[in-house]
Design a protein around this motif. Structure first.
Motif, short mmCIF file in Angstrom:
data_model
loop_
_atom_site.label_atom_id
_atom_site.label_comp_id
_atom_site.label_asym_id
_atom_site.label_seq_id
_atom_site.Cartn_x
_atom_site.Cartn_y
_atom_site.Cartn_z
N THR A 63 0.85 -1.18 0.00
CA THR A 63 0.00 0.00 0.00
C THR A 63 0.88 1.23 0.00
N GLY A 64 0.30 2.38 -0.31
CA GLY A 64 1.05 3.62 -0.27
C GLY A 64 0.83 4.49 -1.50
N PHE A 65 1.33 5.71 -1.42
CA PHE A 65 1.13 6.68 -2.50
C PHE A 65 1.76 6.19 -3.80
N ASP A 66 3.00 5.71 -3.75
CA ASP A 66 3.65 5.24 -4.98
C ASP A 66 2.89 4.07 -5.60
N ILE A 67 2.41 3.17 -4.75
CA ILE A 67 1.69 1.99 -5.24
C ILE A 67 0.41 2.42 -5.95
N ASP A 68 -0.36 3.28 -5.29
CA ASP A 68 -1.62 3.74 -5.88
C ASP A 68 -1.39 4.57 -7.13
N LEU A 69 -0.34 5.41 -7.10
CA LEU A 69 -0.06 6.24 -8.26
C LEU A 69 0.37 5.39 -9.45
N MET A 70 1.22 4.40 -9.23
CA MET A 70 1.64 3.53 -10.33
C MET A 70 0.46 2.75 -10.89
N ASN A 71 -0.45 2.29 -10.03
CA ASN A 71 -1.65 1.61 -10.51
C ASN A 71 -2.51 2.55 -11.35
N ALA A 72 -2.59 3.82 -10.94
CA ALA A 72 -3.35 4.81 -11.69
C ALA A 72 -2.70 5.08 -13.05
N LEU A 73 -1.36 5.12 -13.08
CA LEU A 73 -0.64 5.31 -14.35
C LEU A 73 -0.90 4.14 -15.28
N ALA A 74 -0.89 2.92 -14.74
CA ALA A 74 -1.12 1.74 -15.56
C ALA A 74 -2.52 1.78 -16.19
N LYS A 75 -3.50 2.19 -15.41
CA LYS A 75 -4.86 2.28 -15.92
C LYS A 75 -4.97 3.35 -17.00
N ALA A 76 -4.35 4.50 -16.75
CA ALA A 76 -4.41 5.60 -17.72
C ALA A 76 -3.60 5.29 -18.97
N GLY A 77 -2.51 4.53 -18.82
CA GLY A 77 -1.62 4.26 -19.95
C GLY A 77 -1.90 2.98 -20.70
N GLY A 78 -2.87 2.19 -20.21
CA GLY A 78 -3.22 0.97 -20.91
C GLY A 78 -2.20 -0.16 -20.76
N PHE A 79 -1.46 -0.16 -19.65
CA PHE A 79 -0.54 -1.27 -19.40
C PHE A 79 -0.84 -1.85 -18.02
N LYS A 80 -0.16 -2.92 -17.67
CA LYS A 80 -0.39 -3.57 -16.38
C LYS A 80 0.91 -3.60 -15.58
N VAL A 81 0.77 -3.67 -14.26
CA VAL A 81 1.95 -3.74 -13.40
C VAL A 81 1.77 -4.82 -12.35
#
Length: 266
Positions: A63-81
């Protein structure tokens, strides 16, 4: 991480990336400038000992800001992490070896790190601060020279700041594998102060008000910026991350995440 301060030859096929989630991830010989595959899974290295940016919840989930932000980037960018938690001091080697594709671990962008890896656009600003017992006041970092032991996390920017002030081999610098370990040592009286990132120290003070420590901000430490790290030649991943970060900022999602983790931090 301070302060810690941040991707790569891509896999030839999505199958390799998925296989890497369970173990060793091999770098591809494919052209790093190629457009990332839609839906591709990237292995993101992190070190879950740096709340509120990354930590482990009671259920063992990251959990954490970096985790949530990276998940948000993946959703916006059409990739998975998929995230891989590991010790801080091995993150950059894992990135360059191809075991992971990115690093999301509150990594401070520095000129030295730019020699061996590439960074996304900055996504967070901090400075180094000093945590001391209640009643202890400092007007400048120079006053750290009068203390017997200063706690830092090895290799993070707090360590670098202490080295700049006291010398790289100073016996006054007490190094620990993580910020939580340095903080524990401060609580037990084993060190006189801890130098680390402002947001992390502020989070500690907010959640441990009964322990009698407070954060001191001094003018000696300059502003620092976090970025997501990728291998130095991975231009495609870098472009993808920056485009996704721009979308997340424009949509207001970044501000929502920031408020969730930092709005009440003092």
């Amino acid at each position: 991480m301070n302060i810690k301060i941040k991707f790569t030859a891509l896999c030839a096929a999505a199958g390799l990336a998925l296989a890497g989630c369970g173990g060793q991830h091999e770098a591809s010989s494919a052209d790093a400038s190629a457009t990332p595959s839609a839906g591709k899974t990237y292995i993101v290295g992190t070190n879950a000992e740096f709340a509120p940016f990354e930590s482990q919840g009671a259920n063992g989930q990251l959990t954490g800001f970096d985790i949530d932000l990276m998940n948000a980037l993946a959703k916006a960018g059409g990739f998975k992490v998929t995230f891989k938690d590991q010790p801080w001091d091995g993150l950059f080697a894992s990135l360059n070896n191809g075991d992971i594709d990115m690093v999301a671990a509150a990594v401070t962008i520095t000129d030295e790190r730019k020699q061996t890896m590439a960074f996304s656009e900055p996504y967070f600003e901090i400075t180094q601060v000093i945590l001391v017992p209640q009643g202890k006041e400092l007007k400048s970092a120079e006053e750290l020279k009068n203390m017997a032991r200063i706690g830092v996390a090895t290799g993070q920017t707090g360590d670098l700041a202490a080295q700049k002030l006291l010398g790289a081999t100073s016996p006054k610098i007490a190094r620990f594998d993580s910020v939580p370990l340095a903080l524990k040592e401060l609580e037990s009286g084993g060190v006189d102060a801890v130098v680390s990132d402002s947001a992390v120290v502020a989070n500690y003070v907010k959640n441990n008000g009964d322990k009698g420590f407070h954060m001191v901000t001094v003018p000696d430490f300059p502003a620092e910026h976090y970025g997501f790290a990728v291998r130095k030649n991975d231009e495609a991943a870098l472009k993808m991350l920056n485009a996704a970060l721009e979308k997340v900022r424009a949509s207001g999602e970044y501000d929502k995440l920031h408020d969730t983790y930092f709005a009440k931090t003092k």
